[in-house]
Design a protein around this motif. Structure first.
Motif, mmCIF file in Angstrom:
data_model
loop_
_atom_site.group_PDB
_atom_site.id
_atom_site.type_symbol
_atom_site.label_atom_id
_atom_site.label_comp_id
_atom_site.label_asym_id
_atom_site.label_seq_id
_atom_site.Cartn_x
_atom_site.Cartn_y
_atom_site.Cartn_z
ATOM 1 N N LEU A 60 -5.649 -2.296 -17.542
ATOM 2 C CA LEU A 60 -5.141 -2.251 -15.302
ATOM 3 C C LEU A 60 -6.939 -3.279 -15.164
ATOM 4 O O LEU A 60 -7.485 -3.035 -15.809
ATOM 5 C CB LEU A 60 -4.575 -1.552 -14.530
ATOM 6 N N PRO A 61 -6.984 -4.036 -13.595
ATOM 7 C CA PRO A 61 -8.074 -3.807 -13.780
ATOM 8 C C PRO A 61 -9.409 -2.477 -13.130
ATOM 9 O O PRO A 61 -8.249 -2.223 -13.015
ATOM 10 C CB PRO A 61 -8.120 -4.896 -11.940
ATOM 11 N N ALA A 62 -10.164 -2.812 -13.416
ATOM 12 C CA ALA A 62 -11.208 -1.622 -13.329
ATOM 13 C C ALA A 62 -11.064 -1.072 -11.987
ATOM 14 O O ALA A 62 -11.384 0.363 -12.057
ATOM 15 C CB ALA A 62 -12.693 -1.744 -14.230
ATOM 16 N N ARG A 63 -11.259 -1.618 -11.050
ATOM 17 C CA ARG A 63 -10.974 -1.164 -9.695
ATOM 18 C C ARG A 63 -10.077 -2.070 -8.517
ATOM 19 O O ARG A 63 -9.469 -3.082 -8.758
ATOM 20 C CB ARG A 63 -12.618 -1.620 -8.989
ATOM 21 N N LEU A 64 -9.779 -1.198 -7.748
ATOM 22 C CA LEU A 64 -8.214 -2.300 -6.367
ATOM 23 C C LEU A 64 -8.814 -1.908 -5.395
ATOM 24 O O LEU A 64 -8.786 -0.214 -5.932
ATOM 25 C CB LEU A 64 -7.166 -1.968 -8.251
ATOM 26 N N SER A 65 -8.677 -2.657 -5.065
ATOM 27 C CA SER A 65 -8.105 -1.236 -3.564
ATOM 28 C C SER A 65 -6.950 -1.107 -2.804
ATOM 29 O O SER A 65 -6.570 -0.282 -2.741
ATOM 30 C CB SER A 65 -8.763 -2.310 -2.148
ATOM 31 N N THR A 66 -5.930 -1.350 -3.526
ATOM 32 C CA THR A 66 -4.550 -1.468 -3.429
ATOM 33 C C THR A 66 -3.626 -1.735 -4.798
ATOM 34 O O THR A 66 -4.166 -2.732 -5.319
ATOM 35 C CB THR A 66 -4.233 -1.946 -2.470
ATOM 36 N N GLN A 115 -10.269 2.649 -10.302
ATOM 37 C CA GLN A 115 -10.312 3.045 -9.241
ATOM 38 C C GLN A 115 -9.398 1.934 -8.417
ATOM 39 O O GLN A 115 -10.168 1.339 -7.864
ATOM 40 C CB GLN A 115 -11.750 2.626 -8.985
ATOM 41 N N VAL A 116 -8.775 3.589 -6.672
ATOM 42 C CA VAL A 116 -8.459 2.991 -6.500
ATOM 43 C C VAL A 116 -8.356 3.686 -5.167
ATOM 44 O O VAL A 116 -7.950 4.702 -5.080
ATOM 45 C CB VAL A 116 -6.952 1.889 -7.303
ATOM 46 N N GLU A 117 -8.351 2.795 -4.263
ATOM 47 C CA GLU A 117 -8.555 3.246 -2.885
ATOM 48 C C GLU A 117 -7.043 3.865 -2.235
ATOM 49 O O GLU A 117 -6.755 4.361 -1.604
ATOM 50 C CB GLU A 117 -9.101 2.229 -1.770
ATOM 51 N N HIS A 118 -6.424 2.837 -2.678
ATOM 52 C CA HIS A 118 -4.823 3.224 -2.079
ATOM 53 C C HIS A 118 -3.776 2.989 -3.340
ATOM 54 O O HIS A 118 -3.487 1.625 -3.696
ATOM 55 C CB HIS A 118 -4.103 2.025 -0.658
ATOM 56 N N LEU A 119 -2.590 4.430 -3.725
ATOM 57 C CA LEU A 119 -2.159 4.079 -4.519
ATOM 58 C C LEU A 119 -0.521 4.074 -3.874
ATOM 59 O O LEU A 119 -0.063 5.261 -3.426
ATOM 60 C CB LEU A 119 -2.652 5.169 -5.655
ATOM 61 N N THR A 120 0.005 3.937 -3.946
ATOM 62 C CA THR A 120 1.457 3.892 -3.986
ATOM 63 C C THR A 120 2.527 4.341 -5.365
ATOM 64 O O THR A 120 2.642 3.186 -6.096
ATOM 65 C CB THR A 120 2.395 2.769 -3.319
ATOM 66 N N LEU A 121 3.153 5.421 -4.965
ATOM 67 C CA LEU A 121 4.789 5.948 -5.962
ATOM 68 C C LEU A 121 5.892 5.921 -5.549
ATOM 69 O O LEU A 121 6.433 6.702 -6.622
ATOM 70 C CB LEU A 121 3.283 6.880 -7.019
ATOM 71 N N ALA A 122 5.986 5.655 -4.728
ATOM 72 C CA ALA A 122 7.709 5.604 -3.868
ATOM 73 C C ALA A 122 8.779 5.092 -5.484
ATOM 74 O O ALA A 122 8.241 4.478 -5.381
ATOM 75 C CB ALA A 122 7.190 5.364 -2.781
ATOM 76 N N GLY A 123 9.438 6.604 -5.120
ATOM 77 C CA GLY A 123 10.802 5.465 -5.555
ATOM 78 C C GLY A 123 10.384 6.307 -7.108
ATOM 79 O O GLY A 123 11.367 5.324 -7.936
ATOM 80 N N ASN A 124 9.570 6.494 -7.260
ATOM 81 C CA ASN A 124 9.936 6.464 -8.765
ATOM 82 C C ASN A 124 10.367 8.194 -9.283
ATOM 83 O O ASN A 124 10.517 8.849 -8.570
ATOM 84 C CB ASN A 124 8.327 6.988 -9.219
#
Length: 364
Positions: free
Chosen positions: A301-307, A326-335
């Motif tokens: 994955l990219p080293a840095r992400l906003s989302t 390094q990510v500001e907003h991580l979405t894990l819903a539905g796992n």
């Protein structure tokens, strides 16, 4: 009667023969066009065996127009392609239409491009073509683009007899300020890149719902150096298999999106441990990997992400910090690890862990 309504409505040929036909009996056939009470939206469905084309006149007052041709061939109206739209320019300029959808018809290419030329005098901004078969060969374009100054062009399930040259043929007829281009369920999607000019203003490209594309076909579809201003690239349900293959295609074509949507692709695990690392576009800040069948956080994955969206995958445990960029907003819903009886990670700035129901992949 002039052919002006055909020039307005694109592929709605109201010629002398059509207007001379008597209107259908109300009890036998319903009116094919309906205009809402605000004179804003008009919808036509010419599905009858003998369409009453003149019904389309009521759409001339609308801002949004949707026309369904009922699968009819418009070849018999090819004579309108010889009409010089300059004689109706003032009338076309006075029309209110801004958004036009045309679908379900077999259209000769000379007719399509002639009407695009006429719409160059209109204030049309969004054009959608879907479920069309464009037949025959396009006439030579004029020296300058004379079509409409579109901001958005959407093509869904459109087949072209011109083969891979179809996008170049369209581009030559449009003024150069297109910002959004969507090409889904294309037939064919392969492009003649050498004939294509740069889309200097294009910020959003959607190639979703083309399962035969794949990462091997992606470089040919992106056409190197043709999308210099691209910010959003959508590749949902497009046959992508590995992140590395997508990354390599972006590097080969010099495409630098800020937002990349790969949701709905069945992504395989990362390549062998000895494979060189993927060099992602430096501008990339948002990556959507929802509905990708992932059982673990993918490597590379990219080293840095906003989302980063990892929702609706098959993760059985919460990702470890060392598995994530390094990510500001991580979405894990539905796992699965967020389901009943699973330990839910503590909410924080990197997690959006509300349990979601992922019955199916989102529509394209």
């Amino acid at each position: 009667m002039t052919p002006l309504p055909c020039l307005l409505l694109l592929l709605l040929p109201l010629l002398h023969a059509a207007s001379a036909a008597p209107p259908p009996e109300p009890e036998l056939e319903t009116e094919p066009c309906e205009l809402d009470d605000d004179d804003y939206r008009c919808v036509c469905n010419f599905s009858g065996s003998e369409p009453y084309w003149a019904s389309g006149y009521q759409c001339m007052a609308a801002v949004e127009v949707e026309i369904r041709g009922g699968g009819h061939s418009l070849e018999k109206f090819l004579e309108v392609a010889d009409t010089d739209p300059r004689q109706y320019a003032d009338m076309i300029k006075a029309l209110r239409v801004r958004r036009l959808t045309v679908g379900a018809a077999r259209v000769p290419a000379p007719l399509l491009f002639a009407v695009l030329r006429a719409l160059g005098y209109s204030r049309l901004r969004e054009l959608t073509l879907e479920d069309l078969e464009v037949t025959g060969t396009a006439p030579p374009p004029l020296l300058e683009a004379t079509g409409p100054a579109l901001s958005t062009l959407r093509l869904r399930n459109v087949s072209w007899a011109a083969g891979g040259a179809w996008l170049a043929e369209l581009q030559r007829r449009l003024k150069p300020n297109l910002k959004v281009l969507s090409v889904t369920r294309a037939r064919p999607l392969a492009l003649s890149c050498e004939q294509l000019g740069a889309f200097a203003a294009l910020t959003t490209l959607d190639l979703s719902d083309n399962p035969g594309l794949g990462e091997r076909g992606l470089p040919a579809a992106l056409c190197p150096h043709k999308f210099p201003a691209l910010q959003v690239l959508e590749l949902r349900h497009s046959g992508m298999e590995t992140l590395r293959g997508v990354c390599a295609a972006l590097a080969a074509t010099a495409v630098q999106p800020q937002h990349l949507d790969l949701s709905g692709n069945a992504l395989r695990p990362a390549a062998s441990p000895g494979a060189p690392p993927c060099v992602w576009p430096s501008a990339l800040s948002s990556l959507n990997l929802a509905f990708a069948g992932l059982e673990q956080v993918p490597k590379g994955l990219p080293a840095r992400l906003s989302t980063l969206d990892l929702s609706c995958n098959r993760l059985n445990r919460a990702p470890r910090p060392d598995e994530l960029p390094q990510v500001e907003h991580l979405t894990l819903a539905g796992n699965p690890f967020l389901g009943p009886g699973a330990t839910k990670p503590r909410e924080g700035p990197q997690t959006s862990g509300a349990t979601g129901v992922c019955g199916r992949s989102p529509p394209v």
